[in-house]
Design an enzyme around this catalytic site. Structure first.
Site, PDB file in Angstrom:
ATOM      1  N   GLU A  98       1.140   3.744   2.050  1.00 35.00           N
ATOM      2  CA  GLU A  98       1.725   4.095   3.352  1.00 35.00           C
ATOM      3  C   GLU A  98       2.711   3.032   3.835  1.00 35.00           C
ATOM      4  O   GLU A  98       3.834   3.363   4.234  1.00 35.00           O
ATOM      5  CB  GLU A  98       0.623   4.290   4.399  1.00 35.00           C
ATOM      6  CG  GLU A  98      -0.441   5.288   4.010  1.00 35.00           C
ATOM      7  CD  GLU A  98      -1.613   4.687   3.242  1.00 35.00           C
ATOM      8  OE1 GLU A  98      -2.640   5.368   3.111  1.00 35.00           O
ATOM      9  OE2 GLU A  98      -1.498   3.544   2.754  1.00 35.00           O
TER      10      GLU A  98
ATOM     11  N   CYS B  61      -5.387   1.818   6.086  1.00 37.71           N
ATOM     12  CA  CYS B  61      -6.036   0.585   6.538  1.00 37.71           C
ATOM     13  C   CYS B  61      -5.432   0.145   7.874  1.00 37.71           C
ATOM     14  O   CYS B  61      -4.507   0.770   8.398  1.00 37.71           O
ATOM     15  CB  CYS B  61      -5.855  -0.506   5.483  1.00 37.71           C
ATOM     16  SG  CYS B  61      -4.154  -1.114   5.357  1.00 37.71           S
TER      17      CYS B  61
ATOM     18  N   CYS C  72      -1.567  -0.579   7.506  1.00 43.34           N
ATOM     19  CA  CYS C  72      -0.746   0.625   7.397  1.00 43.34           C
ATOM     20  C   CYS C  72      -0.758   1.414   8.705  1.00 43.34           C
ATOM     21  O   CYS C  72       0.275   1.953   9.120  1.00 43.34           O
ATOM     22  CB  CYS C  72      -1.231   1.484   6.242  1.00 43.34           C
ATOM     23  SG  CYS C  72      -0.960   0.725   4.622  1.00 43.34           S
TER      24      CYS C  72
ATOM     25  N   HIS D 269       0.853  -1.186   0.000  1.00 45.26           N
ATOM     26  CA  HIS D 269       0.000   0.000   0.000  1.00 45.26           C
ATOM     27  C   HIS D 269       0.892   1.240   0.000  1.00 45.26           C
ATOM     28  O   HIS D 269       2.083   1.157   0.321  1.00 45.26           O
ATOM     29  CB  HIS D 269      -0.884   0.013   1.241  1.00 45.26           C
ATOM     30  CG  HIS D 269      -1.885  -1.095   1.272  1.00 45.26           C
ATOM     31  ND1 HIS D 269      -2.911  -1.132   2.183  1.00 45.26           N
ATOM     32  CD2 HIS D 269      -2.025  -2.220   0.507  1.00 45.26           C
ATOM     33  CE1 HIS D 269      -3.636  -2.216   1.996  1.00 45.26           C
ATOM     34  NE2 HIS D 269      -3.119  -2.895   0.976  1.00 45.26           N
TER      35      HIS D 269
END
Length: 154
Positions: free
Chosen positions: A54, A82, A85, A52
């Protein structure tokens, strides 16, 4: 520079992620008012569902710099991080998280019920970053809606 300046870059990166064949999420790491690292979602191009914006940023920044304490840094994300992260942000002791669209916004676009992922993780963790929300939310929502109108999540 202010939150909007850094968030514009995160949102620009989210649009770039789509151009590169990934989902529309971008992240920017800032220290002392300067961008020090950026990353876009790369789950498809890296063949890594955990890459992701991040988490990938944190992984790469820490590996490249040897810095693992981000208490003096701010991370700007085009969408609320999420659970995974947010957990990474706890482990590196991130100082500040700023995001545009919320997980509730994203899940509404996807036709699901959302939650406040980062708040849930931070509320139950040893480290709690400062959090600011909704910065340039509408700009982020436009990119998310445009993308997920024609794509499924994940």
């Amino acid at each position: 520079m202010n939150d909007e300046t850094f968030m514009r870059e995160a949102i620009r990166l989210s649009a770039e992620a789509v151009k590169h064949g990934n989902e529309p999420f971008g992240a920017v790491l800032v220290k002392d008012g300067k961008i020090v690292f950026t990353n876009e979602n790369q789950i498809y191009t890296m063949h890594d569902p955990g890459f992701h914006a991040e988490a990938g940023l944190i992984r790469r920044f820490c590996a490249e710099t040897g810095i693992t304490d981000l208490s003096n840094y701010a991370l700007y994300s085009s969408c609320e991080p999420c659970f995974m992260c947010s957990g990474a942000m706890v482990w590196v002791k991130l100082g500040t998280l700023v995001y545009a669209a919320s997980n509730n916004d994203l899940e509404e676009i996807l036709g699901n019920e959302g939650c406040n992922c980062s708040k849930i993780v931070f509320d139950h963790s040893f480290h709690k970053p400062v959090v600011r929300t909704g910065v340039l939310r509408d700009e982020s929502l436009k990119i998310l809606k445009d993308y997920f109108r024609n794509h499924n999540k994940g």
